[in-house]
Design an enzyme around this catalytic site. Structure first.
Site, PDB file in Angstrom:
ATOM      1  N   ASP A   1       0.825  -1.207   0.000  1.00 37.81           N
ATOM      2  CA  ASP A   1       0.000   0.000   0.000  1.00 37.81           C
ATOM      3  C   ASP A   1       0.860   1.259   0.000  1.00 37.81           C
ATOM      4  O   ASP A   1       1.925   1.299   0.627  1.00 37.81           O
ATOM      5  CB  ASP A   1      -0.899  -0.012   1.245  1.00 37.81           C
ATOM      6  CG  ASP A   1      -2.021   0.993   1.161  1.00 37.81           C
ATOM      7  OD1 ASP A   1      -2.377   1.423   0.049  1.00 37.81           O
ATOM      8  OD2 ASP A   1      -2.556   1.353   2.220  1.00 37.81           O
TER       9      ASP A   1
ATOM     10  N   ASN B   1     -10.268  -2.490  -7.466  1.00 43.01           N
ATOM     11  CA  ASN B   1      -9.441  -1.586  -8.285  1.00 43.01           C
ATOM     12  C   ASN B   1      -9.984  -1.379  -9.689  1.00 43.01           C
ATOM     13  O   ASN B   1      -9.634  -0.390 -10.352  1.00 43.01           O
ATOM     14  CB  ASN B   1      -8.002  -2.115  -8.377  1.00 43.01           C
ATOM     15  CG  ASN B   1      -7.222  -1.975  -7.088  1.00 43.01           C
ATOM     16  OD1 ASN B   1      -6.231  -2.678  -6.878  1.00 43.01           O
ATOM     17  ND2 ASN B   1      -7.647  -1.084  -6.200  1.00 43.01           N
TER      18      ASN B   1
END
Length: 241
Positions: A20, A68
């Site tokens: 991340d 995503n």
């Protein structure tokens, strides 16, 4: 924490990572989000090598979630191009270094040209033994569990499975990771402290280490220090203290 490589007795068999912070790193550098993802792929290469050298047997990287797909279309297109480039340029090196590659997730959502590269890469590296690299692409854990439940329901309908035979072990056997040990250690970078629909079933007794660095700044030494933190934990698997 001890510097340098941990002894083999300290090493988790399976490490899962949520990589991340690529976008935030890029923004702070005045770069595009795609440049952050590019840098992140370079870091992944170093961490895979560090894991293999440390004696880790499996490493699972959360590369692209099912959520995503809802990002800006230009970013998704760029990510697919980056994935294609990675598969075209890195697989030979992975193969030479003894890495076995596996992809988990909803493959049918990926472009056909990437699917073909994935199948070639998995076939090429299938017999490698040093470490297994599992890339979660178009992956969401709830969808994985639903798919497993649907497969078992179909078997019950077909009288190939009795309802009383639906156990934790049976459900595990229908997951993408059916032949992989559950992660011992989860690392998430960027300082965020959540698991984001990642390996929900498999992480039941996993030790979590949250690192306050964006993924592009994460180093092999940070990886080894996370292993040292893991080694200091007492794993009880739900038993009394």
């Amino acid at each position: 924490m001890t510097k340098g490589s941990p002894s083999l007795s300290h090493v988790p068999q399976h490490v899962a990572i949520i990589m991340d912070g690529n976008g935030r790193w890029a923004r702070e550098q005045g770069l595009s989000r795609l440049a952050g993802h590019q840098k992140g792929s370079e870091v992944a290469r170093d961490i895979i090598r560090a894991a293999a050298d440390a004696g880790v047997g499996y490493i699972t990287l959360f590369a692209f979630s099912s959520e995503n797909w809802r990002r800006d279309p230009d970013e998704v297109t760029g990510l697919m191009a980056l994935l294609k480039h990675y598969l075209e340029t890195e697989v030979e090196t992975l193969h030479q270094e003894g890495v076995k590659l596996r992809i988990i997730g909803e493959r049918h959502l990926l472009p056909n040209n990437i699917l073909a590269l994935i199948e070639d890469a998995e076939a090429k590296t299938r017999t490698n033994k040093k470490i297994e690299l599992i890339m979660a692409l178009s992956y969401g854990s709830r969808a994985e569990i639903v798919n497993a439940a649907r497969e078992m329901a179909q078997k019950v309908r077909d009288r190939r499975l009795e309802p009383e035979d639906i156990t934790e072990e049976a459900l595990s056997a229908h997951l993408y990771t059916s032949d992989v040990p559950d992660p011992d250690l989860l690392i998430r970078t960027s300082g965020e402290q959540r698991i984001s629909n990642y390996l929900l079933w498999q992480l039941a007794y996993t030790e979590f280490v949250f690192v306050n660095k964006y993924w592009p700044n994460f180093t092999p030494q940070d990886f080894l220090e996370a292993i040292e933190v893991y080694h200091g934990r007492e794993r009880r698997y739900g038993t009394a203290a």
